[in-house]
Design a protein around this motif. Structure first.
Motif, short mmCIF file in Angstrom:
data_model
loop_
_atom_site.label_atom_id
_atom_site.label_comp_id
_atom_site.label_asym_id
_atom_site.label_seq_id
_atom_site.Cartn_x
_atom_site.Cartn_y
_atom_site.Cartn_z
N MET A 1 0.85 -1.20 0.00
CA MET A 1 0.00 0.00 0.00
C MET A 1 0.89 1.26 0.00
O MET A 1 1.85 1.31 0.75
N PRO A 2 0.60 2.24 -0.87
CA PRO A 2 1.43 3.45 -0.89
C PRO A 2 1.21 4.29 0.38
O PRO A 2 0.25 4.07 1.11
N GLU A 3 2.12 5.20 0.60
CA GLU A 3 1.97 6.11 1.74
C GLU A 3 0.68 6.92 1.54
O GLU A 3 0.34 7.27 0.41
N ASP A 4 -0.03 7.17 2.63
CA ASP A 4 -1.33 7.82 2.50
C ASP A 4 -1.17 9.22 1.90
O ASP A 4 -0.19 9.90 2.16
N ARG A 5 -2.15 9.58 1.08
CA ARG A 5 -2.09 10.85 0.35
C ARG A 5 -3.22 11.76 0.83
O ARG A 5 -4.36 11.32 0.97
N LYS A 6 -2.89 13.00 1.06
CA LYS A 6 -3.88 13.97 1.55
C LYS A 6 -4.84 14.39 0.43
O LYS A 6 -4.44 14.45 -0.73
N MET A 7 -6.06 14.70 0.84
CA MET A 7 -7.07 15.21 -0.10
C MET A 7 -7.76 16.42 0.52
O MET A 7 -7.75 16.58 1.74
N PRO A 8 -8.41 17.24 -0.33
CA PRO A 8 -9.14 18.39 0.23
C PRO A 8 -10.38 17.94 0.99
O PRO A 8 -11.05 16.97 0.61
N ASN A 9 -10.70 18.67 2.06
CA ASN A 9 -11.87 18.35 2.88
C ASN A 9 -13.13 18.22 2.03
O ASN A 9 -13.95 17.33 2.25
N ASP A 10 -13.28 19.11 1.04
CA ASP A 10 -14.53 19.12 0.28
C ASP A 10 -14.71 17.84 -0.56
O ASP A 10 -15.84 17.49 -0.88
N ALA A 11 -13.62 17.16 -0.90
CA ALA A 11 -13.76 15.92 -1.68
C ALA A 11 -14.47 14.85 -0.85
O ALA A 11 -15.39 14.18 -1.32
N THR B 1 -7.85 12.11 3.88
CA THR B 1 -6.88 11.29 3.15
C THR B 1 -7.57 10.32 2.17
O THR B 1 -8.75 9.99 2.32
N MET B 2 -6.78 9.87 1.23
CA MET B 2 -7.27 8.87 0.27
C MET B 2 -7.66 7.58 0.97
O MET B 2 -8.60 6.91 0.56
N ALA B 3 -6.95 7.23 2.03
CA ALA B 3 -7.28 6.00 2.76
C ALA B 3 -8.67 6.10 3.38
O ALA B 3 -9.42 5.11 3.40
N GLU B 4 -9.03 7.29 3.87
CA GLU B 4 -10.38 7.47 4.44
C GLU B 4 -11.43 7.33 3.34
O GLU B 4 -12.47 6.68 3.54
N TYR B 5 -11.17 7.94 2.21
CA TYR B 5 -12.09 7.84 1.07
C TYR B 5 -12.24 6.37 0.65
O TYR B 5 -13.35 5.88 0.41
N GLY B 6 -11.11 5.68 0.60
CA GLY B 6 -11.14 4.27 0.22
C GLY B 6 -11.89 3.41 1.23
O GLY B 6 -12.64 2.51 0.86
N ALA B 7 -11.70 3.71 2.51
CA ALA B 7 -12.38 2.94 3.57
C ALA B 7 -13.89 3.13 3.48
O ALA B 7 -14.66 2.17 3.65
N ALA B 8 -14.33 4.35 3.21
CA ALA B 8 -15.78 4.59 3.09
C ALA B 8 -16.33 3.88 1.86
O ALA B 8 -17.43 3.30 1.91
N THR B 9 -15.58 3.89 0.77
CA THR B 9 -16.02 3.18 -0.44
C THR B 9 -16.18 1.69 -0.15
O THR B 9 -17.16 1.05 -0.52
N GLN B 10 -15.18 1.15 0.54
CA GLN B 10 -15.21 -0.27 0.87
C GLN B 10 -16.41 -0.59 1.77
O GLN B 10 -17.05 -1.63 1.62
N ALA B 11 -16.72 0.32 2.69
CA ALA B 11 -17.85 0.08 3.60
C ALA B 11 -19.18 0.07 2.84
O ALA B 11 -20.08 -0.69 3.18
N VAL B 12 -19.30 0.93 1.81
CA VAL B 12 -20.52 0.88 0.99
C VAL B 12 -20.61 -0.48 0.30
O VAL B 12 -21.66 -1.12 0.28
N GLU B 13 -19.48 -0.93 -0.22
CA GLU B 13 -19.45 -2.23 -0.90
C GLU B 13 -19.81 -3.36 0.07
O GLU B 13 -20.59 -4.25 -0.26
N ASP B 14 -19.24 -3.31 1.27
CA ASP B 14 -19.53 -4.35 2.26
C ASP B 14 -21.01 -4.36 2.63
O ASP B 14 -21.60 -5.41 2.87
N VAL C 1 -7.30 18.52 -6.06
CA VAL C 1 -7.63 17.28 -5.34
C VAL C 1 -6.37 16.54 -4.88
O VAL C 1 -6.44 15.62 -4.07
N ASN C 2 -5.19 16.98 -5.38
CA ASN C 2 -3.94 16.30 -5.03
C ASN C 2 -3.94 14.86 -5.53
O ASN C 2 -3.34 13.97 -4.93
N GLN C 3 -4.65 14.64 -6.64
CA GLN C 3 -4.67 13.32 -7.27
C GLN C 3 -4.15 13.50 -8.70
O GLN C 3 -4.84 14.03 -9.57
N PRO C 4 -2.90 13.05 -8.96
CA PRO C 4 -2.36 13.23 -10.30
C PRO C 4 -3.24 12.52 -11.33
O PRO C 4 -3.74 11.43 -11.08
#
Ligand SMILES: [Zn+2]
Length: 206
Positions: A1-11, A54-67, A130-133
């Protein structure tokens, strides 16, 4: 897993509002609990562009919807969440989307030229805000939005592409722009070991 990446609050805030619209308030609470993001319970990130989540938080919420829905049922729900993100973002003119106003929609240029302009603006917002290349590629039949870093890298491994939210956002963006439906597909995904998440936007509608 890559190092966690910051994202803007509004995302993350737009994402939570979209989940709430699709799943209701109770569903949203279940998602936050499932994602171990209880700190956001009735306390969404603020509406600003500071890199506070962070991207990890966004990913965790996505995973929770899937679960919550199971792998099969989740795809349709995540597509709807993606569409809702676009609509909230447009309504609020969020810089996260990079689309200011309706000028682009009304521009008297051919459809594919408009599509390219919109995708370029969304890519610019990814890089700047968004700090997402992300970058845009094109061939005779399609545009390709390519993300060398993605929230899906912080989720458990899947066997099929995982980034339905982005597919939903792009589908709604194209619908908004052209009043037509495009069959947008994720053709390569970081979660499956790809080099990037790659989304194909055909130049011809369905
Ligand atoms: Zn992906």
């Amino acid at each position: 897993m890559p190092e966690d990446r910051k994202m803007p609050n509004d995302a993350l805030r737009l994402f939570f509002l979209a989940i709430e619209e699709v799943m209701g308030k109770d569903g949203m609470r279940a998602v936050l609990r499932g994602a171990k993001l209880d700190k956001y319970m009735d306390n969404y990130p603020p509406k600003n562009l500071e890199l506070g989540v962070t991207m990890a938080e966004y990913g965790a919420a996505t995973q929770a919807v899937e679960d919550f829905y199971g792998l099969r049922g989740a795809r349709a729900m995540l597509l709807r969440v993606g569409r809702a993100i676009f609509n909230y973002g447009m309504k609020e003119q969020s810089a996260v989307l990079g689309l200011a106003g309706h000028a682009l929609r009304l521009m008297p240029v051919p459809m594919t030229a408009k599509m390219k302009l919109l995708l370029e603006q969304m890519a610019a917002a990814g890089n700047k805000t968004v700090n997402q290349p992300v970058y845009l590629e094109e061939d005779a039949e399609a545009f390709y939005l390519v993300y060398p870093a993605c929230m899906c890298e912080y989720r458990p491994k899947h066997e099929t592409p995982t980034c339905h939210i982005t597919v939903g956002i792009l589908s709604e963006a194209m619908k908004w722009l052209t009043d037509k439906n495009f069959n947008i597909q994720e053709i390569e995904c970081l979660n499956l070991g790809g080099k990037s998440c790659r989304f194909r936007v055909p130049k011809t509608p369905q």
